[in-house]
Design a protein around this motif. Structure first.
Motif, PDB file in Angstrom:
ATOM      1  N   ARG A 104       0.855  -1.184   0.000  1.00 12.97           N
ATOM      2  CA  ARG A 104       0.000   0.000   0.000  1.00 12.97           C
ATOM      3  C   ARG A 104       0.893   1.236   0.000  1.00 12.97           C
ATOM      4  O   ARG A 104       1.974   1.238   0.577  1.00 12.97           O
ATOM      5  CB  ARG A 104      -0.883   0.038   1.249  1.00 12.97           C
ATOM      6  N   TYR A 105       0.399   2.292  -0.627  1.00 10.12           N
ATOM      7  CA  TYR A 105       1.139   3.544  -0.568  1.00 10.12           C
ATOM      8  C   TYR A 105       1.100   4.124   0.845  1.00 10.12           C
ATOM      9  O   TYR A 105       2.060   4.721   1.316  1.00 10.12           O
ATOM     10  CB  TYR A 105       0.549   4.560  -1.559  1.00 10.12           C
ATOM     11  N   ASP A 106      -0.032   3.952   1.495  1.00 10.47           N
ATOM     12  CA  ASP A 106      -0.223   4.471   2.852  1.00 10.47           C
ATOM     13  C   ASP A 106      -0.920   3.378   3.654  1.00 10.47           C
ATOM     14  O   ASP A 106      -1.991   2.914   3.252  1.00 10.47           O
ATOM     15  CB  ASP A 106      -1.083   5.739   2.803  1.00 10.47           C
TER      16      ASP A 106
ATOM     17  N   PRO B 249      -5.914   2.359  -5.626  1.00 12.46           N
ATOM     18  CA  PRO B 249      -4.753   1.852  -6.363  1.00 12.46           C
ATOM     19  C   PRO B 249      -3.601   1.451  -5.446  1.00 12.46           C
ATOM     20  O   PRO B 249      -3.401   2.028  -4.373  1.00 12.46           O
ATOM     21  CB  PRO B 249      -4.368   3.039  -7.257  1.00 12.46           C
ATOM     22  N   ARG B 250      -2.851   0.454  -5.921  1.00  8.83           N
ATOM     23  CA  ARG B 250      -1.691  -0.043  -5.176  1.00  8.83           C
ATOM     24  C   ARG B 250      -0.478  -0.064  -6.108  1.00  8.83           C
ATOM     25  O   ARG B 250      -0.621  -0.031  -7.331  1.00  8.83           O
ATOM     26  CB  ARG B 250      -1.961  -1.459  -4.656  1.00  8.83           C
ATOM     27  N   PRO B 251       0.733  -0.135  -5.550  1.00  3.72           N
ATOM     28  CA  PRO B 251       1.917  -0.261  -6.410  1.00  3.72           C
ATOM     29  C   PRO B 251       1.817  -1.521  -7.272  1.00  3.72           C
ATOM     30  O   PRO B 251       1.445  -2.592  -6.780  1.00  3.72           O
ATOM     31  CB  PRO B 251       3.060  -0.375  -5.396  1.00  3.72           C
TER      32      PRO B 251
ATOM     33  N   ALA C 252       8.064  -4.607  -5.091  1.00  3.94           N
ATOM     34  CA  ALA C 252       9.478  -4.809  -4.776  1.00  3.94           C
ATOM     35  C   ALA C 252      10.302  -3.613  -5.243  1.00  3.94           C
ATOM     36  O   ALA C 252      11.175  -3.114  -4.510  1.00  3.94           O
ATOM     37  CB  ALA C 252       9.984  -6.091  -5.423  1.00  3.94           C
ATOM     38  N   MET C 253      10.059  -3.136  -6.450  1.00  6.52           N
ATOM     39  CA  MET C 253      10.802  -1.989  -6.958  1.00  6.52           C
ATOM     40  C   MET C 253      10.442  -0.719  -6.192  1.00  6.52           C
ATOM     41  O   MET C 253      11.310   0.128  -5.923  1.00  6.52           O
ATOM     42  CB  MET C 253      10.532  -1.808  -8.455  1.00  6.52           C
ATOM     43  N   THR C 254       9.191  -0.580  -5.807  1.00 12.36           N
ATOM     44  CA  THR C 254       8.775   0.569  -5.003  1.00 12.36           C
ATOM     45  C   THR C 254       9.535   0.598  -3.682  1.00 12.36           C
ATOM     46  O   THR C 254      10.018   1.651  -3.235  1.00 12.36           O
ATOM     47  CB  THR C 254       7.261   0.527  -4.747  1.00 12.36           C
ATOM     48  N   ALA C 255       9.665  -0.567  -3.057  1.00 14.44           N
ATOM     49  CA  ALA C 255      10.411  -0.654  -1.798  1.00 14.44           C
ATOM     50  C   ALA C 255      11.895  -0.361  -2.025  1.00 14.44           C
ATOM     51  O   ALA C 255      12.534   0.323  -1.215  1.00 14.44           O
ATOM     52  CB  ALA C 255      10.227  -2.036  -1.180  1.00 14.44           C
ATOM     53  N   ALA C 256      12.453  -0.872  -3.135  1.00 15.48           N
ATOM     54  CA  ALA C 256      13.874  -0.651  -3.418  1.00 15.48           C
ATOM     55  C   ALA C 256      14.163   0.827  -3.677  1.00 15.48           C
ATOM     56  O   ALA C 256      15.197   1.358  -3.244  1.00 15.48           O
ATOM     57  CB  ALA C 256      14.304  -1.495  -4.614  1.00 15.48           C
ATOM     58  N   GLU C 257      13.280   1.515  -4.363  1.00 14.78           N
ATOM     59  CA  GLU C 257      13.469   2.947  -4.618  1.00 14.78           C
ATOM     60  C   GLU C 257      13.387   3.750  -3.316  1.00 14.78           C
ATOM     61  O   GLU C 257      14.133   4.716  -3.124  1.00 14.78           O
ATOM     62  CB  GLU C 257      12.429   3.423  -5.625  1.00 14.78           C
TER      63      GLU C 257
END
Length: 504
Positions: free
Chosen positions: A257-259, A266-268, A272-277
């Motif tokens: 979740r974004y928040d 909407p969700r990422p 995994a890439m969102t967390a890595a960034e």
């Protein structure tokens, strides 16, 4: 005529004496009045002056404290619920059926099946199509909870680590199954956010400084722990678009979740890439003070970190953070009915059993763990492990058996799931239910996992009846009229009837 004796006063002398006394009294009356007035005035004056000679007046003793404020002569026994007794009367099946049967009615189309059992003996007390397979919706998460607790163990934690990369100046963020990562610092008191990327970044910089690293650092991400399609093809596109689930990876922020406070929308699409960034951004902040820079771009590692060569003088693991225990994650999954977390726990159970961390591996792991727990699985059909798919087929009897295994079975590891059952009217997905007159008697007593899809409603859990007997139950409705309010009320009233039952 007899003469008076000398001892007797003559009348004229008496009269003269009285008159003289009255005359003297009249003459002295002003003096007497003045004296009385002086006495009246002197008494208050004396009261005012006396404390100056006698000292301050002592305060009056306080009244005794009421009994409930006084220190007890002895301690009361420890408060709490009394243990359940096996000697409590088992309800009569005919009485339970008479209570539940008229309440379990569909509002419009569709039908309900259900099963009620005595938790200790397994004696069936109500059975309406209890062995018929139905679409269970999120009641599926009860099966996943059993598989995760058995395959992983309640105290297992998932590690998110940073390792040396395959080339100089590279670090690899390695997903180990924790999808409840926070962007900030670790918070050991929480389940969501128990491990934080900011804490991981600080640890990574410290390790890089100790190794004498200089120059620019590039972040890679290794999410190879899970295989196969990240998005189950059986999930409806509308459910994915609505944010019911997201592509499944072995690391994510806030359960993808974004928040964490916003659980819809909407969700990422690449958690995994969102967390890595986010990790790269935190690493950039931490590295600035150490004279290091971090490249803007983040890429996937070309090879798993476990296969990466180690540079001389560099440790394989630079830093790591650990998740909350599996027991606490299972509780969160059940309370919030978290689809994403359920899918991840299913895949982690598969990995623990030596199978692929994929959807097929997860469904196979759940079936295997249920079978090992003594629950028949021949008729079960599983196409996911969160219950979002309509292709799942499980009976009310299966769910009653699972709840019995959790509450009274021989595998103590499963007790860790008890806190995850939402409490009627108080917590989780039951917090706003059991508020009207027909269900209020079940508030605080019924503990059950909910399930909701467009035409599906389910409720499986346990309750202690009025005689102190522990009962387990499962009610499943399929083909129901979407949005019909009476269907959810039917489930809640049936469970409330069990809580109020003195069915002997």
């Amino acid at each position: 005529m007899t003469k008076p004796t000398a001892a007797e006063p003559r009348p004229d002398r008496v009269r003269h004496s009285v008159q003289a006394g009255v005359t003297r009294l009249r003459r002295s009356w002003p003096a007497l009045l003045l004296t009385a007035l002086l006495v009246v005035l002197m008494v208050p004056a004396a009261l005012l002056v006396a404390p100056g000679f006698l000292g301050p007046e002592l305060p009056a003793p306080p009244p005794p404290a009421p009994a409930w404020q006084q220190a007890p002569a002895r301690l009361s026994p420890e408060a709490g619920l009394t243990p359940l007794s096996a000697s409590a009367s088992i309800p009569l099946a005919s009485s339970v059926t008479a209570q539940v049967e008229p309440l379990l009615k569909a509002d419009g189309g569709g039908t309900f099946t259900g099963l009620v059992q005595d938790a200790l003996t397994g004696q069936v007390l109500f059975d309406r199509g209890g062995s018929d397979n139905r679409v269970p919706a999120s009641n599926m998460k009860l099966l996943t909870a059993v598989a995760a607790l058995r395959a992983l163990g309640p105290e297992r934690r998932f590690t998110t680590s940073v390792k040396s990369g395959p080339a100089a100046g590279q670090v690899v963020l390695v997903g180990g199954g924790d999808v409840l990562l926070a962007p900030g610092e670790s918070n050991g008191e929480q389940v969501m956010g128990h491990a934080g990327l900011a804490t991981l970044a600080v640890g990574t910089v410290e390790a890089l400084k100790a190794a004498g690293t200089s120059g620019e650092i590039k972040v890679l991400v290794d999410d190879s722990l899970f295989t196969g399609p990240a998005l189950n093809p059986v999930w409806a596109e509308g459910d994915v678009a609505a944010g019911e689930v997201a592509p499944v990876y072995p690391l994510a922020l806030n359960s993808a979740r974004y928040d964490p406070a916003v659980t819809t929308g909407p969700r990422p699409q690449d958690p995994a890439m969102t967390a890595a960034e986010e990790f790269a951004a935190r690493l950039r902040t931490a590295a600035a003070a150490a004279g290091l820079t971090v490249a803007a771009a983040v890429e996937r590692s070309p090879v798993p970190a476990s296969a990466s060569g180690e540079e001389p003088g560099k440790p394989a693991v630079l830093a790591e953070v650990e998740s909350a225990t599996v027991a606490r994650q299972v509780d969160l999954m059940l309370q919030a009915s978290d689809n994403y977390l359920a899918e991840v726990l299913g895949r982690m159970a598969a990995v623990a059993a030596g199978h692929a961390g994929s959807n097929d591996g997860a469904t196979a792991a759940v079936r295997a763990q249920l079978a090992d727990a003594g629950i028949p699985v021949d008729s079960i059909q599983l196409v996911d492990v969160c219950g979002l798919a309509t292709g799942n087929q499980v009976s009310a009897r299966h769910f009653a058996d699972v709840v019995r295994a959790i509450t009274t079975g021989t595998d103590g590891r499963l007790r860790a799931a008890l806190d995850g059952f939402p409490v009627a009217g108080l917590s989780g997905t039951l917090d706003t239910r059991y508020r009207d007159d027909s269900t209020a008697r079940g508030a605080g007593l019924v503990r059950a996992k909910t399930g909701t899809l467009n035409t599906v409603l389910a409720l499986s859990g346990y309750v202690v009846d009025a005689d102190g007997r522990l009962l387990v139950f499962s009610f499943i409705g399929n083909g129901l009229t979407p949005g019909a309010a009476g269907n959810r009320a039917a489930l809640d009233r049936a469970a409330t009837a069990l809580a109020a039952c003195g069915c002997r």
